[in-house]
Design an enzyme around this catalytic site. Structure first.
Site, PDB file in Angstrom:
ATOM      1  N   GLU A 144     -43.552   1.441   6.517  1.00 42.87           N
ATOM      2  CA  GLU A 144     -44.778   0.645   6.392  1.00 42.87           C
ATOM      3  C   GLU A 144     -45.480   0.924   5.065  1.00 42.87           C
ATOM      4  O   GLU A 144     -46.247   0.109   4.579  1.00 42.87           O
ATOM      5  CB  GLU A 144     -45.723   0.880   7.571  1.00 42.87           C
ATOM      6  CG  GLU A 144     -46.345   2.249   7.629  1.00 42.87           C
ATOM      7  CD  GLU A 144     -47.293   2.420   8.832  1.00 42.87           C
ATOM      8  OE1 GLU A 144     -48.095   1.506   9.084  1.00 42.87           O
ATOM      9  OE2 GLU A 144     -47.212   3.469   9.499  1.00 42.87           O
ATOM     10  N   CYS A 154     -12.452   4.033   0.811  1.00 40.56           N
ATOM     11  CA  CYS A 154     -13.647   4.012   1.650  1.00 40.56           C
ATOM     12  C   CYS A 154     -13.339   4.480   3.070  1.00 40.56           C
ATOM     13  O   CYS A 154     -14.022   5.346   3.616  1.00 40.56           O
ATOM     14  CB  CYS A 154     -14.243   2.605   1.663  1.00 40.56           C
ATOM     15  SG  CYS A 154     -15.621   2.453   2.795  1.00 40.56           S
ATOM     16  N   CYS A 165     -16.275   6.731   1.960  1.00 42.23           N
ATOM     17  CA  CYS A 165     -17.531   6.443   2.676  1.00 42.23           C
ATOM     18  C   CYS A 165     -17.507   6.819   4.161  1.00 42.23           C
ATOM     19  O   CYS A 165     -18.452   7.438   4.661  1.00 42.23           O
ATOM     20  CB  CYS A 165     -17.860   4.952   2.608  1.00 42.23           C
ATOM     21  SG  CYS A 165     -17.360   4.124   1.115  1.00 42.23           S
ATOM     22  N   LYS A 209     -16.921  10.606   4.967  1.00 39.89           N
ATOM     23  CA  LYS A 209     -18.116  11.267   4.388  1.00 39.89           C
ATOM     24  C   LYS A 209     -19.321  11.113   5.310  1.00 39.89           C
ATOM     25  O   LYS A 209     -20.022  12.064   5.610  1.00 39.89           O
ATOM     26  CB  LYS A 209     -18.384  10.663   3.004  1.00 39.89           C
ATOM     27  CG  LYS A 209     -19.585  11.177   2.241  1.00 39.89           C
ATOM     28  CD  LYS A 209     -20.896  10.516   2.541  1.00 39.89           C
ATOM     29  CE  LYS A 209     -20.922   9.024   2.443  1.00 39.89           C
ATOM     30  NZ  LYS A 209     -20.888   8.486   1.103  1.00 39.89           N
ATOM     31  N   HIS A 265     -46.084   0.298  12.639  1.00 38.47           N
ATOM     32  CA  HIS A 265     -46.734   1.591  12.695  1.00 38.47           C
ATOM     33  C   HIS A 265     -46.326   2.358  13.941  1.00 38.47           C
ATOM     34  O   HIS A 265     -46.227   1.762  15.007  1.00 38.47           O
ATOM     35  CB  HIS A 265     -48.261   1.373  12.696  1.00 38.47           C
ATOM     36  CG  HIS A 265     -49.029   2.641  12.604  1.00 38.47           C
ATOM     37  ND1 HIS A 265     -49.085   3.391  11.438  1.00 38.47           N
ATOM     38  CD2 HIS A 265     -49.769   3.298  13.528  1.00 38.47           C
ATOM     39  CE1 HIS A 265     -49.841   4.458  11.663  1.00 38.47           C
ATOM     40  NE2 HIS A 265     -50.263   4.437  12.904  1.00 38.47           N
ATOM     41  N   GLU A 290     -23.740  14.480  -2.369  1.00 36.43           N
ATOM     42  CA  GLU A 290     -23.484  14.274  -0.941  1.00 36.43           C
ATOM     43  C   GLU A 290     -22.722  15.460  -0.336  1.00 36.43           C
ATOM     44  O   GLU A 290     -23.079  15.951   0.735  1.00 36.43           O
ATOM     45  CB  GLU A 290     -22.695  12.982  -0.732  1.00 36.43           C
ATOM     46  CG  GLU A 290     -23.533  11.744  -1.034  1.00 36.43           C
ATOM     47  CD  GLU A 290     -22.807  10.419  -0.833  1.00 36.43           C
ATOM     48  OE1 GLU A 290     -23.468   9.399  -0.759  1.00 36.43           O
ATOM     49  OE2 GLU A 290     -21.550  10.425  -0.756  1.00 36.43           O
ATOM     50  N   TYR A 337     -23.015  10.869  -7.107  1.00 34.71           N
ATOM     51  CA  TYR A 337     -22.939  10.588  -5.669  1.00 34.71           C
ATOM     52  C   TYR A 337     -22.177  11.678  -4.897  1.00 34.71           C
ATOM     53  O   TYR A 337     -22.682  12.250  -3.948  1.00 34.71           O
ATOM     54  CB  TYR A 337     -22.168   9.291  -5.434  1.00 34.71           C
ATOM     55  CG  TYR A 337     -22.868   8.004  -5.687  1.00 34.71           C
ATOM     56  CD1 TYR A 337     -23.474   7.310  -4.655  1.00 34.71           C
ATOM     57  CD2 TYR A 337     -22.878   7.427  -6.953  1.00 34.71           C
ATOM     58  CE1 TYR A 337     -24.077   6.080  -4.864  1.00 34.71           C
ATOM     59  CE2 TYR A 337     -23.475   6.198  -7.178  1.00 34.71           C
ATOM     60  CZ  TYR A 337     -24.076   5.523  -6.120  1.00 34.71           C
ATOM     61  OH  TYR A 337     -24.663   4.315  -6.334  1.00 34.71           O
ATOM     62  N   GLY A 390     -16.717  12.008 -11.255  1.00 36.52           N
ATOM     63  CA  GLY A 390     -16.414  10.597 -11.498  1.00 36.52           C
ATOM     64  C   GLY A 390     -14.984  10.246 -11.127  1.00 36.52           C
ATOM     65  O   GLY A 390     -14.174  11.122 -10.791  1.00 36.52           O
ATOM     66  N   GLU A 392       0.859  -1.191   0.000  1.00 40.52           N
ATOM     67  CA  GLU A 392       0.000   0.000   0.000  1.00 40.52           C
ATOM     68  C   GLU A 392       0.887   1.229   0.000  1.00 40.52           C
ATOM     69  O   GLU A 392       1.805   1.338   0.805  1.00 40.52           O
ATOM     70  CB  GLU A 392      -0.908  -0.020   1.243  1.00 40.52           C
ATOM     71  CG  GLU A 392      -1.692   1.255   1.488  1.00 40.52           C
ATOM     72  CD  GLU A 392      -2.599   1.647   0.331  1.00 40.52           C
ATOM     73  OE1 GLU A 392      -3.407   0.815  -0.118  1.00 40.52           O
ATOM     74  OE2 GLU A 392      -2.495   2.802  -0.138  1.00 40.52           O
TER      75      GLU A 392
END
Ligand code: NDP
Length: 450
Positions: A440, A43, A48, A51, A435, A181, A177, A261, A35
Site C-alpha cells: 500500500e 531455468c 530458476c 534455486k 491495508h 541469491e 543475481y 556471469g 537437446e
C-alpha cells in the site's frame, strides 16, 4: 512436398526453444528439437526452479526465529541437505517429464544429442544430419570461470545444486543475481558465507537504494561481504580450498563458487559455417524478429545479446513462432522488463533506476519509503523494506518502481503492468491501498524526497 526434413529445427530444449517449437508446431509447422542434456534447460534443470526451491528451504530458518516473537518456541528443528536435494531432484524429474510430454503432445520430434549447424539448412546431431527450412538456435549460456590458477577446484551454480553436503564455510565470487541469491540460500541453511566482489556494492545496475537495502539485509543475516577484491589463486589443502585474494590475504574454505556471469554456449556450434555473426563473448547478433545474419537461422534467449531472463526467452520464442509460422508479425519490446532477485530480503525492479531517469529526463521526482515490515515488529528482526517510485515530472509518468523486502517480486508483477501502461503518479494516488500491507506504500507515497 518440402525439400527439407522439417520446417523448423530447434537446437536447445530450454525455455525459449521449447516454447518456439510448440507454438510453431501448433501453427502447422513440422518441427524437431534437439537437446544434449535434459529437456527444460537452465531455468528448469539448474536455474530458476531449483534455486527457488532452495530459497524456500533456507527461509524456514529465519521464519523459525521470527516465530518466537509471536509466541512460538521452536526447538529441535533439524535440517538435512541430502533430503532437500533428493526432494528437489524429484521435482526436477517431474518437470522434465512434463516438458517431454508437452513436446510430444504438440507433435514435436525430440532428438537427444548435441546439435551443430552444418550449413544454412542443415543440423547434425551425433553424426546424423537433419535439414530444415529454418533453424532456431536456443542453446542458452554457461557459467563463466576466470583465468586464475586453481579455478578447476571451484564450483559454479551448476554443481552447487548437487553438492553431497552443505559446505560449512563457502566463498562465493561475484555480486550479481546468482552470487547474491546463493549467499542467501547457503547462509539461511547454516553455511558461513563470504562473498567477494570486485565492485563496491552488490547488484550493479539496480537502483542504488535497492542495492543498499539488500546489502544491509545480507549483512544482518551474517553474510560477510569483501568488496573491491577478486580471487587470485585457489589451492587444494586436503579437502579444503586455500584461497589467495587480490588484497593479499589467504583464507580457507570448504567450497569456492564462481558466480561471475554467463556466456552464450556457442563454441563449436558451427555458426561460422553458416555465416552467423556473433558479437562480444559469442552472443549471436539478431534483428527485432530474432533473425541472425544468415536469413534461415534465428536465435532466441540467453544466446543472443538481449535480456538474459527466462520470461524474455519465452516471449522471444513465441514471437518467432508467430512471425515465421503463424502469419502474425510480432516483435518483443525489451524495454521495462520487470525482474527480481531472490536474495534475502528479495528485491524487484521495473523501469528506470533513479540514476538512469536523471540521465534521461530533465526533471525527476522520487518517492521513497524505507520502513520496518509489520511482520518484524513482534519478531524484532532489524531489517528494512524499501518501496520507491521514480516519476518523470513533466508527464507525471511513473517510469521506475524499485522494491526490496518481503514479497517484493510478487508485489512488483502487477506494478510492472502499470509502468508498461504508462500510468501516472496521479493514477497511483487515485488507487486505494490494501491495508495493512507493505504494497500500500506504493499508492500512499505523497511527498517527493529531495
Ligand atoms: P551477473 O551478470 O548478474 O553478475 C555477474 C557478477 O560477477 C557481477 O557482480 C560482476 O561484476 C562479476 N564479475 C564479472 N566478471 C568477473 C570477473 N572476471 N571477476 C570477478 N567478478 C566478475 O551474472 P550471474 O552469474 O549472477 O547471473 C547470470 C545471469 O543469469 C544474470 O545476468 C541473469 O540474467 C540470470 N539470472 C537471473 C536470475 C533471476 O531472474 N532472479 C537469477 C539468476 C540468474 P560487475 O558488477 O562489476 O560487472
Amino acid at each position: 512436398m518440402s525439400r527439407f526434413d522439417y520446417d523448423l529445427f530447434v537446437i536447445g530444449a530450454g525455455s525459449g526453444g521449447v516454447r518456439a517449437a510448440r507454438i510453431s508446431s501448433g501453427h502447422g509447422a513440422r518441427v524437431a528439437i534437439c537437446e544434449e542434456s535434459r529437456v527444460g534447460g537452465t531455468c528448469v534443470i539448474r536455474g530458476c526452479v531449483p534455486k527457488k526451491l532452495l530459497v524456500y528451504s533456507s527461509q524456514f530458518a529465519s521464519d523459525f526465529s521470527d516465530s518466537e516473537g509471536y509466541g512460538w518456541s521452536v526447538s529441535g528443528a533439524e535440517f538435512s541437505w541430502p533430503k532437500l536435494i533428493r526432494a528437489k531432484d524429484d521435482e526436477i524429474d517431474r518437470l522434465n517429464r512434463i516438458y517431454h510430454s508437452l513436446l510430444d503432445n504438440a507433435g514435436v520430434t525430440t532428438v537427444m544429442g548435441r546439435g551443430r549447424v552444418v550449413d544454412a539448412h542443415t543440423v547434425e546431431v551425433d553424426s546424423r544430419r537433419y535439414t530444415a527450412g529454418k533453424i532456431l538456435v536456443a542453446v542458452g549460456g554457461r557459467p563463466n570461470l576466470p583465468d586464475a590458477p586453481g579455478v578447476d577446484l571451484a564450483i559454479t551454480s551448476d554443481e552447487a545444486f548437487d553438492l553431497d553436503k552443505l559446505p560449512e564455510r563457502i566463498l562465493i565470487a561475484g555480486g550479481g543475481y546468482v552470487a547474491v541469491e546463493f549467499a542467501g540460500i547457503l547462509a539461511g541453511l547454516g553455511s558461513e558465507v563470504t562473498l567477494v566482489y570486485r565492485g563496491d556494492k552488490v547488484l550493479r545496475g539496480f537502483d542504488d537504494d535497492l542495492r543498499g537495502v539488500v546489502e544491509a539485509g545480507m549483512n544482518g543475516r551474517g553474510i560477510r561481504i569483501v568488496y573491491n577484491q577478486v580471487i587470485d589463486e585457489i589451492r587444494a589443502d586436503g579437502d579444503r580450498r586455500e584461497v589467495k585474494m587480490s588484497g593479499g590475504s589467504t583464507e580457507h574454505f570448504d567450497q569456492v563458487m564462481f558466480a561471475i556471469g554467463r556466456d552464450p554456449y556457442t563454441a563449436d556450434l558451427g555458426l561460422d559455417a553458416a555465416g552467423v555473426e556473433t558479437g562480444p563473448r559469442g552472443r549471436i547478433k539478431v534483428d527485432e524478429y530474432s533473425r541472425s545474419s544468415c536469413p534461415s537461422i534465428y536465435a532466441v534467449g540467453d544466446v543472443t545479446d538481449r535480456v538474459a531472463l527466462t520470461p524474455v526467452a519465452l516471449m522471444e520464442g513465441h514471437a518467432f513462432a508467430d512471425t515465421c509460422f503463424g502469419n502474425m508479425e510480432r516483435t518483443v519490446d525489451h524495454d521495462s522488463v520487470p525482474c527480481a532477485v531472490f536474495s534475502q530480503p528479495p528485491a524487484a525492479s521495473v523501469g528506470l533506476t533513479e540514476h538512469a531517469a536523471r540521465a534521461r529526463h530533465d526533471r525527476v521526482r522520487i518517492f521513497r519509503s524505507t520502513f520496518t515490515p509489520m511482520k518484524y515488529t513482534l519478531s524484532g528482526r532489524k531489517e528494512k523494506a524499501l518501496m520507491k517510485l521514480v516519476v518523470e515530472a513533466d508527464s507525471d509518468r511513473v517510469v521506475g518502481v524499485h522494491l526490496a523486502g518481503p514479497d517484493a517480486p510478487e508485489i512488483l508483477q502487477g506494478f510492472a503492468v502499470a509502468v508498461r501502461a504508462g500510468l501516472t503518479k496521479a493514477d497511483f494516488d487515485r488507487t486505494i491501498g490494501i491495508h495493512p500491507t507493505s504494497a500500500e506504500e506504493l499508492v500512499t507515497l505523497r511527498q517527493p524526497v529531495d
